[in-house]
Design a protein around this motif. Structure first.
Motif, PDB file in Angstrom:
ATOM      1  N   ASP A 107      31.258  58.206  48.807  1.00 55.98           N
ATOM      2  CA  ASP A 107      29.839  57.944  49.072  1.00 55.98           C
ATOM      3  C   ASP A 107      29.228  59.066  49.911  1.00 55.98           C
ATOM      4  OD1 ASP A 107      30.085  55.623  47.668  1.00 55.98           O
ATOM      5  OD2 ASP A 107      30.181  54.318  49.431  1.00 55.98           O
ATOM      6  N   PHE A 240      31.367  57.998  40.003  1.00 58.52           N
ATOM      7  CA  PHE A 240      31.045  57.039  41.055  1.00 58.52           C
ATOM      8  C   PHE A 240      32.273  56.230  41.506  1.00 58.52           C
ATOM      9  CE2 PHE A 240      26.715  58.059  40.432  1.00 58.52           C
ATOM     10  CZ  PHE A 240      26.017  57.530  41.487  1.00 58.52           C
ATOM     11  N   ASP A 241      33.311  56.225  40.689  1.00 60.07           N
ATOM     12  CA  ASP A 241      34.491  55.462  41.088  1.00 60.07           C
ATOM     13  C   ASP A 241      35.410  56.273  41.998  1.00 60.07           C
ATOM     14  OD1 ASP A 241      34.943  57.158  38.968  1.00 60.07           O
ATOM     15  OD2 ASP A 241      36.565  55.972  38.129  1.00 60.07           O
ATOM     16  N   GLN A 243      36.462  57.316  45.338  1.00 56.95           N
ATOM     17  CA  GLN A 243      36.223  56.873  46.713  1.00 56.95           C
ATOM     18  C   GLN A 243      37.051  57.680  47.705  1.00 56.95           C
ATOM     19  OE1 GLN A 243      33.855  54.881  47.264  1.00 56.95           O
ATOM     20  NE2 GLN A 243      33.536  53.822  45.335  1.00 56.95           N
ATOM     21  N   LEU A 554      28.539  51.933  33.317  1.00 56.18           N
ATOM     22  CA  LEU A 554      29.254  52.103  34.585  1.00 56.18           C
ATOM     23  C   LEU A 554      28.388  52.802  35.622  1.00 56.18           C
ATOM     24  CD1 LEU A 554      32.791  53.112  33.273  1.00 56.18           C
ATOM     25  CD2 LEU A 554      32.293  51.214  34.813  1.00 56.18           C
ATOM     26  N   ASN A 558      27.356  51.172  39.210  1.00 61.47           N
ATOM     27  CA  ASN A 558      27.717  51.809  40.483  1.00 61.47           C
ATOM     28  C   ASN A 558      26.497  52.168  41.302  1.00 61.47           C
ATOM     29  OD1 ASN A 558      30.654  52.179  40.998  1.00 61.47           O
ATOM     30  ND2 ASN A 558      30.615  53.022  38.939  1.00 61.47           N
ATOM     31  N   THR A 559      25.436  52.568  40.613  1.00 59.25           N
ATOM     32  CA  THR A 559      24.194  52.850  41.336  1.00 59.25           C
ATOM     33  C   THR A 559      23.670  51.591  42.015  1.00 59.25           C
ATOM     34  OG1 THR A 559      23.650  54.587  39.734  1.00 59.25           O
ATOM     35  CG2 THR A 559      21.857  53.759  41.129  1.00 59.25           C
ATOM     36  N   ARG A 561      25.515  48.972  42.866  1.00 66.44           N
ATOM     37  CA  ARG A 561      26.467  48.607  43.922  1.00 66.44           C
ATOM     38  C   ARG A 561      26.182  49.368  45.207  1.00 66.44           C
ATOM     39  NH1 ARG A 561      30.759  50.722  46.244  1.00 66.44           N
ATOM     40  NH2 ARG A 561      30.706  52.555  44.890  1.00 66.44           N
ATOM     41  N   TYR A 568      33.268  45.658  45.441  1.00 69.67           N
ATOM     42  CA  TYR A 568      33.710  45.711  44.044  1.00 69.67           C
ATOM     43  C   TYR A 568      34.024  44.317  43.502  1.00 69.67           C
ATOM     44  CZ  TYR A 568      33.833  50.723  43.271  1.00 69.67           C
ATOM     45  OH  TYR A 568      33.468  52.036  43.061  1.00 69.67           O
ATOM     46  N   VAL A 571      31.019  43.323  41.756  1.00 68.04           N
ATOM     47  CA  VAL A 571      30.875  44.040  40.488  1.00 68.04           C
ATOM     48  C   VAL A 571      31.749  43.378  39.418  1.00 68.04           C
ATOM     49  CG1 VAL A 571      31.110  46.265  39.331  1.00 68.04           C
ATOM     50  CG2 VAL A 571      30.392  46.186  41.722  1.00 68.04           C
ATOM     51  N   ARG A 611      37.522  50.675  35.685  1.00 69.53           N
ATOM     52  CA  ARG A 611      36.835  51.452  36.721  1.00 69.53           C
ATOM     53  C   ARG A 611      36.420  50.581  37.894  1.00 69.53           C
ATOM     54  NH1 ARG A 611      35.064  55.800  33.536  1.00 69.53           N
ATOM     55  NH2 ARG A 611      34.806  57.148  35.336  1.00 69.53           N
ATOM     56  N   GLN A 612      36.902  49.340  37.902  1.00 73.10           N
ATOM     57  CA  GLN A 612      36.531  48.411  38.973  1.00 73.10           C
ATOM     58  C   GLN A 612      37.746  47.880  39.723  1.00 73.10           C
ATOM     59  OE1 GLN A 612      34.293  45.337  36.992  1.00 73.10           O
ATOM     60  NE2 GLN A 612      32.752  46.758  36.197  1.00 73.10           N
TER      61      GLN A 612
END
Length: 690
Positions: A107, A240-241, A243, A554, A558-559, A561, A568, A571, A611-612
């Protein structure tokens, strides 16, 4: 002549060396202390952690420093504003960047990319690094590699150490597979502890194609000092996944057939480098500083302008105006801050005492860290413990190994604190609370005061006249094999605490649907979750209706979230609800039967879950969520069976975790029971074959 001058200015601008400092660890290992103060401002050998990082950057010749601040950002900003680094003679320009919504390194990097601050290759460093590395050699090697490999985007600085070296991270050990000639990183794998059992890694042979000779390294200290190209923040923005810096970004780059980028390692055993990322490394690095293993990073270097430490024999350091009774005994590796007094008969060994402390008579302090303005009354025994600022330990009390006494805590006289107990002056209700900003702290403190009026202090621990609450992590302590535990320092005695809390990212992923969560800009509320669910369901409904591609869906999820600051789990819940609602529509309109509808939707869209989910707990949570949503929507029990077979077939869910989920939960579903029997029989057949 004007165009020529302009061109010269542009060249100078491009050669500026910029540094990005991640002041937030996005972890909770130092709770409850980090609920009050950010980790980068916690004292190490009586110097705030951030000072060691900034000293390194000054010697590295950095021109601009950007501090990415999230947790307690106002405290960091105020500290920098009043520090020597903000003076006209500072070796670099420094600026604090408020990235209040960031919940992970990923982020923060996306926020950095949005701001457009990066002009060229930059130094990315954590705000808890202690190192004396000669950076010009690293930069020279980076430039050489970049000239030889146009796809080169990052150089990781790693230092060699034995497997049990005390500054190595026992919480996140990792294996690097490198090209033995160039140190190009071919593969990365973090290896979590497995209770003393041997670990192994699995690698696709394709990663090693066209490599003459490679080497597997698990003897390296990774202190997260990297030289990055401007492509790095952009890659985080596109994924976006991502982290984590290593397990997501580095591993993702190395395994990507699309990006085709290179990452190299700079390995040295000449210099000292380590991160204060756990209780274990806090103690280890403190002792190394006192023992002068990381010279010139020693107390008598007096990094802070008002420090006055002098060095004595046996690694004893004292500031001015220290008052020592004649009969007290100061052992080796001890630092004592100014205006501190120590009474008769007191013995101190391998410890750091802050400024303005009052240490009474006949006290024994060993391998402990007592921060400023604290009072230890007569006849106390303190071993392998941390006592934060403005605390008071009553006479004749004993702090057993692994004790952590938070800010402003008072322990009554004649108290015995058991091993590995952490105490805070106010209740810390949630792990995410350390991410509340200053604007919200007053409101949270008011809530805490109300709670304290209704719920008295934990008097059985702090005593009748004490003040404090036991801090309990949401995770269970790590149960390590006793044979691997060190035996003579805080890191050995507090080994369980090192791993009792994990990353904020993984913590947030396992929260249940309606459990309150804290954002950096708001107090606990269910509004964000409910609003996210509505928006996410509408987004996914559009994607299903218009047959959008997975990447677009996706990205939109993510945007949402990030903008609404949900976990998550939310999500996964929204995704499960949207897909199963679509299944129910097909069945209700007699377009498809149950099995056909599940096959159509989950074969195409089930990959969203890949992706989650990021760890085993996420897979278990997904199974629970799917079962819950199926029941809520009134779908037939066979639905779960059909979904499990698909997600198992596409390797979204692992066999052993499906079995674990079934074993640990009482699921009333005879169809899934048959699938479980089939899995167990297949597992037994595999064992027989072996």
């Amino acid at each position: 002549m004007a165009p020529k001058v302009k061109k010269q200015k542009e060249i100078v601008k491009d050669e500026r060396l910029q540094a990005i400092v991640l002041t937030d660890s996005f972890e909770t290992r130092f709770m409850p202390l980090t609920s009050v103060k950010p980790r980068c401002l916690l004292p190490l050998a009586n110097v705030p952690l951030i000072e060691y990082t900034l000293e390194f950057l000054a010697k590295a010749g950095v021109d601009e420093v950007y501090l990415m601040c999230c947790s307690h950002a106002d405290q960091i900003s105020e500290y920098i504003e009043n520090s020597k680094w903000n003076k006209p003679w500072s070796p670099f320009k420094i600026q604090t960047i408020m990235t209040l919504e960031s919940r992970s390194v990923g982020d923060a990097m996306r926020d950095l990319d949005n701001r457009g601050l990066i002009t060229g290759d930059f130094l990315l460093v954590s705000g808890d690094v202690v190192t004396n590395i000669q950076f010009d050699k690293v930069l020279e090697q980076h430039k050489l590699l970049k000239s030889q490999d146009r796809d080169h985007i990052a150089t990781m600085v790693l230092t060699k150490a034995s497997a049990l070296h005390r500054t190595r991270s026992h919480s996140e050990p990792a294996t690097f597979i490198l090209d033995s000639k160039t140190n190009k990183c071919l593969y990365y794998q973090d290896i979590p502890p497995v209770n003393g059992k041997k670990s192994s890694i699995s690698i696709d042979p394709e990663f090693l194609e066209n490599v003459d000779e490679f080497i597997v390294r698990n003897d390296l200290i990774d202190c997260h000092v990297d030289i990055c190209s401007p492509h790095v923040p952009a890659i985080f923005q596109e994924n976006f996944d991502y982290q984590y810096l290593r397990r997501d970004f580095v591993k993702g780059i190395l395994s990507s057939d699309i990006l085709k980028k290179s990452i190299y390692a700079y390995i040295t055993d000449e210099y000292y480098a380590a991160r204060v990322e756990s209780w274990q490394t806090y103690d280890a690095i403190s002792q190394d500083i006192l023992a002068r293993w990381c010279y010139p990073i020693v107390p008598d270097s007096n990094f802070l302008e008002n420090h006055t430490y002098s060095y004595e024999n046996e690694h004893i350091y004292k500031e001015d105006n220290v008052v020592l009774a004649q009969s007290c005994k100061i052992g080796s590796c001890v630092a004592i801050g100014s205006n501190t007094s120590i009474g008769d008969g007191t013995i101190i060994e391998n410890s750091v005492i802050g400024r303005n402390c009052k240490i009474g008579k006949n006290i024994y302090i060993k391998n402990s860290y007592i921060w400023e303005n604290s009072t230890i009354e007569d006849s106390c025994n303190i071993e392998y413990s941390i006592i934060a600022s403005n605390s008071n330990i009553g006479e004749n009390s004993k702090l057993n190994k692994g004790s952590v006494i938070g800010f402003n805590v008072k322990i009554d006289h004649d108290q015995k604190i058991d091993e590995n107990i952490r105490i805070s002056s106010s209740k810390v209700q949630n792990l995410d609370k350390s991410f509340i900003t200053s604007e919200d702290e007053e409101e949270v403190d008011d809530d805490d005061d109300d709670d304290e009026d209704e719920n008295s202090f934990d008097y059985e621990i702090v005593g009748e006249n004490g003040t404090g609450y036991i801090y309990e992590s949401e995770d269970s302590d790590y149960d390590d094999d006793a044979s691997t535990k060190p035996v003579n320092s805080l890191m050995y005695q507090m080994f369980e605490l090192t791993l009792s809390d994990d990353s904020i990212v993984s913590q947030s992923q396992i929260k249940h649907k309606k459990k309150r969560s804290y954002s950096t800009t708001s107090i606990a509320t269910d509004y964000g979750e409910e609003n996210f669910e509505k928006e996410a369901l509408e987004t996914l409904a559009r994607a299903l209706e218009n047959n959008h591609d997975l990447d677009t869906a996706l990205l939109e999820l993510n945007t949402l979230r990030m903008s609404m600051n949900v976990t998550y789990h939310e999500v996964r819940y929204a995704t499960s609800t949207a897909l199963l609602t679509r299944v129910k529509e097909f069945i209700g309109t007699d377009t498809l039967n149950n099995k056909e509808a599940v096959e159509k939707i989950f074969r195409q869209w089930g990959s969203l879950f890949k992706r989650q989910i990021f760890d085993e707990e996420d897979q278990i949570d997904l199974l629970q969520t799917l079962n819950q949503v199926i029941n809520d929507l009134g779908l037939e029990k066979q639905t779960l069976l059909y979904i499990l077979t698909i997600l198992y077939d596409v390797e979204t869910l692992e066999e052993e975790l499906i079995l674990k989920w079934w074993k640990d939960n009482e699921i009333d579903n005879e169809y899934v029971a048959k699938f479980i029997e089939w899995l167990e029989e297949a597992e037994e057949d595999d064992s027989d074959d072996e």
